[in-house]
Design a protein around this motif. Structure first.
Motif, PDB file in Angstrom:
ATOM      1  N   HIS A   1      40.782  36.253  41.774  1.00 36.14           N
ATOM      2  CA  HIS A   1      41.842  35.578  41.338  1.00 36.14           C
ATOM      3  C   HIS A   1      42.330  36.290  39.929  1.00 36.14           C
ATOM      4  N   GLY A   2      41.951  37.394  39.699  1.00 32.19           N
ATOM      5  CA  GLY A   2      42.420  37.983  38.410  1.00 32.19           C
ATOM      6  C   GLY A   2      42.162  37.317  36.962  1.00 32.19           C
ATOM      7  N   LEU A   3      40.950  36.520  36.918  1.00 38.19           N
ATOM      8  CA  LEU A   3      40.844  35.791  35.721  1.00 38.19           C
ATOM      9  C   LEU A   3      39.571  36.111  35.188  1.00 38.19           C
ATOM     10  N   VAL A   4      39.543  36.112  33.831  1.00 39.63           N
ATOM     11  CA  VAL A   4      38.219  36.366  32.691  1.00 39.63           C
ATOM     12  C   VAL A   4      37.574  35.002  32.419  1.00 39.63           C
TER      13      VAL A   4
ATOM     14  N   ARG B   1      47.826  28.658  27.794  1.00 43.27           N
ATOM     15  CA  ARG B   1      46.872  29.676  28.653  1.00 43.27           C
ATOM     16  C   ARG B   1      47.156  29.318  30.252  1.00 43.27           C
ATOM     17  N   PRO B   2      46.796  30.083  31.085  1.00 49.84           N
ATOM     18  CA  PRO B   2      46.650  29.924  32.641  1.00 49.84           C
ATOM     19  C   PRO B   2      46.025  28.666  32.846  1.00 49.84           C
TER      20      PRO B   2
ATOM     21  N   GLU C   1      28.007  35.979  41.568  1.00 52.71           N
ATOM     22  CA  GLU C   1      29.089  35.280  42.350  1.00 52.71           C
ATOM     23  C   GLU C   1      30.209  34.681  41.910  1.00 52.71           C
ATOM     24  N   VAL C   2      30.027  34.162  40.612  1.00 54.72           N
ATOM     25  CA  VAL C   2      31.120  33.428  39.851  1.00 54.72           C
ATOM     26  C   VAL C   2      32.016  34.855  39.462  1.00 54.72           C
ATOM     27  N   ASP C   3      31.334  35.778  38.954  1.00 54.90           N
ATOM     28  CA  ASP C   3      32.337  37.204  38.434  1.00 54.90           C
ATOM     29  C   ASP C   3      33.210  37.512  39.972  1.00 54.90           C
TER      30      ASP C   3
END
Length: 309
Positions: free
Chosen positions: A146-149, A180-181, A138-140
């Protein structure tokens, strides 16, 4: 901050249904020890006695015990109207006749986790730490949307429902210092506040205030590298997920509502012996600075917080 109480009750075999207002209910869906969540149809403020009587009839006979966590009169009415035989809570607001098992309110403000956990009647409350859990998938999924890692961004939660005396004013300056973002999270009411911060650092900041569900916000916090926040609900969410965090305190006190997280760093000028003149006024627990200087948060520099990340 109520999660350790629920974990204690679940561990001794109690099957838990949590009744909560709609904007709080999602928190309890991230607690695996909760069997069911009942969303109360009540508006904020007022007794709404007719609605409580109606719901009380609907719930009659379903529960053996009610743990009444808020200290208000109206919170204790529903268990009585539902005929719950054992009703546990703190004294206050003329609730003597509404509760069957009554605890005295402590004179000094205790940590809120211990305050709630005491309703269990058990000891060893100082060891309690809130815990939240979401499925890894679910987190992934939310991060991919949102294009995040994982660990590759910083979450900032600049709001605080209580009022301006709990809101650090230098989030925008801090964002400009980061490479960082930065995700700005909060409610729709905090969207303008977050947009003003984004305008100070448009290259790194994304304003998601009011654009996520509460569960999405939870996932974004769980996947963050660091979280920076005021003393707020999202601060406690970060603590419950065990995310590295910096918690900023002004009018409130980390002795009362600390982030119970071994990876948390607290900034409170009241406890800084090098800060002069001392903050004899803190904690005032006021929504607005009663002295007008707002030193408790104004004087916490963005550079100081950057050094903790």
């Amino acid at each position: 901050m109520t999660e350790p109480l629920l974990r204690r009750l679940h561990a001794r075999g109690e099957r838990l249904t949590v009744g909560a207002l709609p904007w709080v209910a999602p928190v309890y869906r991230a607690m695996p020890q909760v069997d069911a969540v009942l969303e109360f149809p009540f508006a904020h403020g007022g007794l709404q006695l007719k609605a409580r009587r109606s719901l009380g009839k609907e719930l009659a006979g379903r529960f053996d015990t009610a743990y009444v966590l808020p200290n208000s009169l109206k919170s204790a009415l529903l268990p009585l109207l539902a005929g719950v035989p054992r009703r546990v809570g703190y004294l206050g607001e003329a609730r003597v006749g509404l509760l069957t098992h009554r605890l005295k309110n402590p004179k000094d403000k205790p940590p809120m986790v211990a305050f709630y956990s005491a309703l269990s009647g058990e000891t060893g409350l100082e060891q309690d730490r809130p815990q939240l859990a979401l499925p890894a998938g679910e987190v992934d999924d939310v991060l991919a949307k949102h294009g995040l890692v994982r660990g590759g961004y910083v979450v900032m939660a600049p709001g605080a429902e209580f009022g301006p005396a709990k809101r650090w004013p230098h989030f925008g300056v801090l964002a400009k210092l980061l490479d960082r973002p930065v995700l700005l999270l909060g409610s729709g009411k905090e969207a303008d506040l977050c947009e003003a911060i984004r305008d100070q650092a448009p290259v790194v900041c994304r304003n998601l205030a009011g654009q996520t569900s509460l569960m999405e916000a939870f996932a974004l916090i769980a996947g963050a590298g660091q979280v920076v926040s005021n003393d707020s609900g999202l601060m406690h969410v970060a603590a419950a997920f065990g995310v590295p965090q910096v918690a900023l305190y002004g009018s409130s006190s980390p002795l009362h509502t600390p982030p119970l997280n071994e990876r948390a760093q607290v900034v409170w000028l009241k406890q800084d012996p090098g800060y002069q003149p001392p903050l004899d006024c803190a904690p005032c627990f006021q929504r607005e600075c009663p002295l007008g200087h707002f030193r408790c948060l104004n004087d916490v520099s963005a550079e100081r917080v950057r050094g903790l990340l």
